[in-house]
Design an enzyme around this catalytic site. Structure first.
Site, PDB file in Angstrom:
ATOM      1  N   CYS A   2      -3.528 -11.108   5.338  1.00 28.71           N
ATOM      2  CA  CYS A   2      -4.971 -11.041   5.623  1.00 28.71           C
ATOM      3  C   CYS A   2      -5.000 -11.588   7.151  1.00 28.71           C
ATOM      4  O   CYS A   2      -4.321 -12.580   7.500  1.00 28.71           O
ATOM      5  CB  CYS A   2      -5.786 -12.152   4.866  1.00 28.71           C
ATOM      6  SG  CYS A   2      -5.944 -11.750   3.280  1.00 28.71           S
ATOM      7  N   ARG A  27      -1.495  -7.444   9.338  1.00 25.15           N
ATOM      8  CA  ARG A  27      -1.557  -8.457   8.335  1.00 25.15           C
ATOM      9  C   ARG A  27      -2.112  -8.007   7.086  1.00 25.15           C
ATOM     10  O   ARG A  27      -1.756  -8.672   6.189  1.00 25.15           O
ATOM     11  CB  ARG A  27      -2.361  -9.606   8.778  1.00 25.15           C
ATOM     12  CG  ARG A  27      -1.711 -10.477  10.123  1.00 25.15           C
ATOM     13  CD  ARG A  27      -2.256 -11.645  10.420  1.00 25.15           C
ATOM     14  NE  ARG A  27      -2.233 -12.689   9.462  1.00 25.15           N
ATOM     15  CZ  ARG A  27      -1.322 -13.393   9.823  1.00 25.15           C
ATOM     16  NH1 ARG A  27      -0.400 -13.468  10.776  1.00 25.15           N
ATOM     17  NH2 ARG A  27      -1.147 -14.637   8.861  1.00 25.15           N
ATOM     18  N   TRP A  75      -5.542  -8.297   2.892  1.00 24.80           N
ATOM     19  CA  TRP A  75      -4.566  -7.979   1.788  1.00 24.80           C
ATOM     20  C   TRP A  75      -4.642  -8.529   0.544  1.00 24.80           C
ATOM     21  O   TRP A  75      -4.625  -9.642   0.328  1.00 24.80           O
ATOM     22  CB  TRP A  75      -2.952  -8.151   2.399  1.00 24.80           C
ATOM     23  CG  TRP A  75      -1.720  -7.724   1.706  1.00 24.80           C
ATOM     24  CD1 TRP A  75      -1.306  -6.303   2.005  1.00 24.80           C
ATOM     25  CD2 TRP A  75      -1.297  -8.421   0.535  1.00 24.80           C
ATOM     26  NE1 TRP A  75      -0.306  -6.393   0.847  1.00 24.80           N
ATOM     27  CE2 TRP A  75      -0.139  -7.379   0.152  1.00 24.80           C
ATOM     28  CE3 TRP A  75      -1.191  -9.552  -0.097  1.00 24.80           C
ATOM     29  CZ2 TRP A  75       0.830  -7.593  -0.991  1.00 24.80           C
ATOM     30  CZ3 TRP A  75      -0.288  -9.781  -1.216  1.00 24.80           C
ATOM     31  CH2 TRP A  75       0.846  -8.816  -1.559  1.00 24.80           C
ATOM     32  N   ASN A 101      -7.838 -16.591   4.022  1.00 30.61           N
ATOM     33  CA  ASN A 101      -6.337 -16.046   3.918  1.00 30.61           C
ATOM     34  C   ASN A 101      -5.723 -17.082   3.002  1.00 30.61           C
ATOM     35  O   ASN A 101      -5.705 -18.087   3.198  1.00 30.61           O
ATOM     36  CB  ASN A 101      -5.692 -16.025   5.252  1.00 30.61           C
ATOM     37  CG  ASN A 101      -4.144 -15.588   5.231  1.00 30.61           C
ATOM     38  OD1 ASN A 101      -3.910 -14.880   4.123  1.00 30.61           O
ATOM     39  ND2 ASN A 101      -3.498 -15.954   6.070  1.00 30.61           N
ATOM     40  N   GLY A 102      -4.890 -16.420   1.967  1.00 27.90           N
ATOM     41  CA  GLY A 102      -4.244 -17.250   0.917  1.00 27.90           C
ATOM     42  C   GLY A 102      -4.605 -17.175  -0.283  1.00 27.90           C
ATOM     43  O   GLY A 102      -5.367 -16.123  -0.782  1.00 27.90           O
ATOM     44  N   GLU A 484      19.650  -3.061   4.702  1.00 24.52           N
ATOM     45  CA  GLU A 484      18.588  -3.017   5.658  1.00 24.52           C
ATOM     46  C   GLU A 484      18.052  -1.278   5.963  1.00 24.52           C
ATOM     47  O   GLU A 484      16.999  -0.957   5.921  1.00 24.52           O
ATOM     48  CB  GLU A 484      19.037  -3.474   7.153  1.00 24.52           C
ATOM     49  CG  GLU A 484      17.861  -3.219   8.324  1.00 24.52           C
ATOM     50  CD  GLU A 484      16.726  -4.128   7.940  1.00 24.52           C
ATOM     51  OE1 GLU A 484      16.667  -4.756   6.787  1.00 24.52           O
ATOM     52  OE2 GLU A 484      15.584  -3.767   8.586  1.00 24.52           O
ATOM     53  N   LYS A 488      14.433  -0.068   5.078  1.00 26.69           N
ATOM     54  CA  LYS A 488      13.528   0.707   5.831  1.00 26.69           C
ATOM     55  C   LYS A 488      13.025   1.963   5.372  1.00 26.69           C
ATOM     56  O   LYS A 488      11.914   2.439   5.589  1.00 26.69           O
ATOM     57  CB  LYS A 488      14.084   0.918   7.193  1.00 26.69           C
ATOM     58  CG  LYS A 488      14.405  -0.239   8.124  1.00 26.69           C
ATOM     59  CD  LYS A 488      13.302  -0.652   8.819  1.00 26.69           C
ATOM     60  CE  LYS A 488      12.955  -2.022   9.009  1.00 26.69           C
ATOM     61  NZ  LYS A 488      13.273  -3.182   8.420  1.00 26.69           N
ATOM     62  N   GLU A 491      10.404   1.215   2.547  1.00 30.64           N
ATOM     63  CA  GLU A 491       8.969   0.798   2.802  1.00 30.64           C
ATOM     64  C   GLU A 491       8.286   1.559   3.681  1.00 30.64           C
ATOM     65  O   GLU A 491       7.074   1.707   3.703  1.00 30.64           O
ATOM     66  CB  GLU A 491       9.275  -0.639   3.568  1.00 30.64           C
ATOM     67  CG  GLU A 491       9.799  -0.751   4.995  1.00 30.64           C
ATOM     68  CD  GLU A 491       9.898  -1.951   5.458  1.00 30.64           C
ATOM     69  OE1 GLU A 491       8.965  -2.778   5.387  1.00 30.64           O
ATOM     70  OE2 GLU A 491      10.889  -2.325   6.164  1.00 30.64           O
ATOM     71  N   HIS A 507      32.577   0.836  -9.268  1.00 27.92           N
ATOM     72  CA  HIS A 507      32.268  -0.189 -10.296  1.00 27.92           C
ATOM     73  C   HIS A 507      30.849   0.218 -10.993  1.00 27.92           C
ATOM     74  O   HIS A 507      30.325  -0.513 -11.749  1.00 27.92           O
ATOM     75  CB  HIS A 507      32.383  -1.478  -9.934  1.00 27.92           C
ATOM     76  CG  HIS A 507      33.710  -2.020  -9.535  1.00 27.92           C
ATOM     77  ND1 HIS A 507      34.810  -2.142 -10.397  1.00 27.92           N
ATOM     78  CD2 HIS A 507      34.138  -2.446  -8.412  1.00 27.92           C
ATOM     79  CE1 HIS A 507      35.724  -2.460  -9.534  1.00 27.92           C
ATOM     80  NE2 HIS A 507      35.354  -2.675  -8.238  1.00 27.92           N
ATOM     81  N   LYS A 608       2.539  -7.531   7.223  1.00 25.29           N
ATOM     82  CA  LYS A 608       3.423  -7.848   7.793  1.00 25.29           C
ATOM     83  C   LYS A 608       3.936  -9.474   7.708  1.00 25.29           C
ATOM     84  O   LYS A 608       5.181  -9.701   7.396  1.00 25.29           O
ATOM     85  CB  LYS A 608       3.236  -7.908   9.240  1.00 25.29           C
ATOM     86  CG  LYS A 608       4.355  -8.464  10.286  1.00 25.29           C
ATOM     87  CD  LYS A 608       4.726  -7.399  11.362  1.00 25.29           C
ATOM     88  CE  LYS A 608       6.084  -7.947  12.113  1.00 25.29           C
ATOM     89  NZ  LYS A 608       7.189  -7.192  11.579  1.00 25.29           N
TER      90      LYS A 608
HETATM   91  C1  F6R Z   1      10.922  -5.478   6.335  1.00 26.79           C
HETATM   92  C2  F6R Z   1      10.060  -6.753   6.779  1.00 26.79           C
HETATM   93  C3  F6R Z   1      10.204  -7.790   5.774  1.00 26.79           C
HETATM   94  C4  F6R Z   1      10.278  -9.076   6.391  1.00 26.79           C
HETATM   95  C5  F6R Z   1      10.072 -10.309   5.281  1.00 26.79           C
HETATM   96  C6  F6R Z   1      10.215 -11.702   6.075  1.00 26.79           C
HETATM   97  O1  F6R Z   1      10.521  -4.597   7.629  1.00 26.79           O
HETATM   98  O2  F6R Z   1       9.301  -6.810   7.805  1.00 26.79           O
HETATM   99  O3  F6R Z   1      11.182  -7.503   4.654  1.00 26.79           O
HETATM  100  O4  F6R Z   1      11.448  -9.205   6.885  1.00 26.79           O
HETATM  101  O5  F6R Z   1       8.831 -10.326   4.648  1.00 26.79           O
HETATM  102  O6  F6R Z   1       9.414 -11.734   6.870  1.00 26.79           O
HETATM  103  P1  F6R Z   1       9.544 -12.865   8.133  1.00 26.79           P
HETATM  104  O7  F6R Z   1      10.985 -12.630   8.876  1.00 26.79           O
HETATM  105  O8  F6R Z   1       8.192 -12.734   8.861  1.00 26.79           O
HETATM  106  O9  F6R Z   1       9.786 -14.309   7.242  1.00 26.79           O
END
Ligand code: F6R
Length: 613
Positions: A2, A27, A75, A101-102, A484, A488, A491, A507, A608
């Site tokens: 949010c 956000r 969000w 927010n929260g 990673e 990517k 998501e 395994h 994010k």
């Molecule tokens: C993936 C991504 C998330 C963040 C995770 C932690 O692309 O962006 O997996 O890495 O939510 O976020 P931070 O680094 O802000 O604690």
């Protein structure tokens, strides 16, 4: 999650708030809404979906000019992402508007009590109870800030609340507990936001708010108090980046811009911290040498991409310092009774510095007596503020929801810390320090080289568009790179993707291999002891029908006959390879999502900054 904006000043509040929301849309983008105070009344507009829907609504149904306003991009947590649940929420008499927010954890009890008192709730959100509680409180406590202070005493959970009242046209009040809130000090105008990006076009002067604080802004004043009304101390700072850094700068997508910025982000993170001899200086670290010499265990805790950077850092930390290092998902950490002592160092890695799981993990570690070092990209955010020490990554603002440049800089910051620790403790690593310094300082130009050759990767994405599943394999530091790469792709392109340690294939995961399944393989440098083993793994999957996409260094011809596609990486030592090998995987996912027609910067269901547990 949010995004929250508040404004008081001479400009049109609607424009300032909408512009702020645009910068905070990363956000959350389930809905957006605005409330302005005008002619002793509150006017709200809110709409499900992205900010564009709210903007269209404001064209169809304009609101009056105003100099005071608040806005929200959501969000969803409590209640579906529809118009009714969108913020702001207003009191029954329409005089108070609230954004949040929260999560208010005791909202069900508060809602039931309000209903029993005859209040009609319109939405399914936890936020709406605050509007009604505030309205009730103002009957006995007339000042908005005073009433909010009282209401905060009965709320549990995490919240940033921003409120306006119809009778006080030049005032916005906010409260903060466990969720982000920054104040922007302007000239004859002031701002509130979840993140400085919202007001950076107007002012670079920011104020960090502490835990359990209330702030009241008017055009010419900022008053900060605690939840009991006592004046509270706050820290002012100047934001080092400007509005242009939070714009797309000619790129179609924030993600493409941020991928392209990686050489600079890595260079900036190294800048002034390492010299040619390999001597590392971490001026703002905040941990004394005596403590560094006593550390007998390091636990890295983080989420998502940041967790993957921790998995990579473990190899360097153990190799250079000989201190045992564990890496733990922050969401699991505090629920398993971890062994923490005053000689344990917990490293919390977070781009945003606001991730609730990581914040809770680091708080738990401190309560148990461990020291916490934050590796963070957001100046003044909660995680570094509550840590014993901090190393900032200097990636600049990362707006795309999928993390890219933050990831590379997290690896670099962890490496710098490992080198510093080894240097302080005088480990055998010392003899390699100058070599490592040289290798690290070469990495920005190596990443540049990778960025110059992305067309092949994009073509592979187009070729694989109809595949159901994609696998990623790696060993050693290549294993987290594989994780990673898979994250990517999940998501951004909503495809099933898994990362495996290549040695684990036999395994179990090898059963997934069928005709035509794409398998990316990150091959270590030719002089690495794992090189030949992974070349065997490539043969194993190819013999079973896999389509192999092999990332291997320039000059490694051993993989040619087993590769359907080869992505060349510049030659660099094994520990540095994640800094180049990750880049084509970022580009692959970005391109895959683009050709599938998905919103790369704002993938579905994600936000994010994950400020809820
Ligand atoms: C993936 C991504 C998330 C963040 C995770 C932690 O692309 O962006 O997996 O890495 O939510 O976020 P931070 O680094 O802000 O604690």
């Amino acid at each position: 999650m949010c995004g929250i904006v508040g404004y008081v000043g001479p400009q049109q509040a609607q424009n300032v708030v909408i512009e702020g929301l645009r910068r905070l849309e990363y956000r959350g983008y389930d809905s957006a809404g605005i409330a302005i105070v005008s002619d002793q009344a509150i006017q709200t507009r809110k709409k499900a979906g992205k900010l564009a829907n709210l903007e269209a609504e404001l064209v169809d149904s304009p609101i009056s000019p105003s100099h005071t306003g608040i806005g929200h991009t959501r969000w969803a947590t409590h209640g579906a992402p529809n118009d009714v649940n969108a913020h702001p929420h207003v009191s029954e008499d329409g005089t108070i508007a609230v954004i949040h927010n929260g999560i208010i954890e005791n909202f069900a009890m508060l809602r039931d009590k309000l209903i029993a008192e005859g209040v009609t709730l319109r939405s399914q959100t936890d936020t709406e109870v605050v509007a009604h509680l505030l309205s009730k409180q103002m009957k006995s406590t007339p000042g908005l800030a005073d009433a909010l202070r009282e209401v905060c005493q009965v709320l549990t959970g995490a919240f940033t609340l921003v409120v306006v009242h119809a009778d006080t046209p030049d005032v916005v009040v906010a409260a903060r507990r466990n969720s982000p809130l920054v104040v922007g000090r302007g000239d004859g105008e002031n701002f509130l936001a979840s993140d400085v990006a919202a007001f950076i076009a107007h002012t670079r002067n920011a104020i960090e708010l502490g835990q359990d604080q209330i702030v009241e802004i008017t055009p010419n004043s900022i008053e900060v108090t605690d939840f009991y009304g006592k004046p509270a101390e706050f820290t002012e700072y100047e934001v080092t980046w400007d509005a242009a850094a939070a714009e797309k700068g000619g790129f179609d997508l924030f993600m493409l811009k941020e991928i392209a910025e990686q050489p600079k982000a890595v260079a900036d993170t190294l800048l002034g911290r390492i010299d040619k001899s390999g001597k590392v200086t971490l001026a703002d670290l905040g941990l004394d040498d005596a403590f560094l010499k006593t550390i007998d265990k390091i636990i890295i805790t983080a989420c998502g991409t940041a967790y993957h950077s921790g998995l990579i850092a473990k190899y360097a930390i153990e190799h250079w310092t000989r201190i045992p290092c564990e890496v733990e998902l922050a969401s699991e950490f505090r629920y398993r009774d971890p062994i923490l002592t005053p000689t344990t160092l917990v490293v919390a890695i977070s781009q945003s510095g606001e991730t609730m799981d990581t914040l809770m993990a680091m708080r738990y570690a401190r309560e148990q007596g461990a020291k916490v070092l934050a590796i963070c990209n957001s100046n003044g955010s909660t995680i570094p503020r509550e840590s014993d020490a901090v190393i900032y990554t200097h990636a600049g603002p990362e707006i795309a929801v999928a993390s890219t440049k933050a990831f590379l800089t997290q690896i670099v910051a962890c490496y710098l810390f490992a080198m510093y620790l080894a240097q302080t403790r005088g480990t055998g690593y010392g003899k390699d320090a100058a070599t490592v310094a040289l290798e690290l300082s070469d990495m920005p130009s190596m990443i540049d080289l990778v960025l110059d050759t992305t067309e092949g990767v994009k073509a592979i994405a187009k070729e694989l568009i109809d595949k159901q599943s994609v696998l990623f394999l790696g060993r050693s530091v290549g294993f987290p790179v594989a994780l990673e790469g898979a994250l990517k792709l999940k998501e951004l392109a909503y495809m099933h993707a898994e990362g495996f340690a290549a040695g684990e294939l036999k395994h179990g995961p090898i059963a997934l291999i069928e005709d035509g399944i794409p398998v990316f393989v990150v091959v270590p440098p030719q002089d690495d002891e794992l090189h030949d083993k992974i070349v065997s793994n490539i043969q194993e999957v190819r013999a079973r029908g896999a389509l192999t996409i092999v990332l291997a260094e320039e000059g490694d011809e051993s993989i040619n006959e087993f590769s359907d596609h080869i992505i060349r990486l510049p030659k660099c030592p094994a520990l540095m390879q994640p800094l180049v090998a990750t880049v084509p995987l970022q580009i692959f996912s970005c391109e895959m999502a683009t050709v599938k027609g998905y919103d790369v910067d704002q993938p579905r269901n994600l936000a994010k900054s994950v400020t809820v547990e």
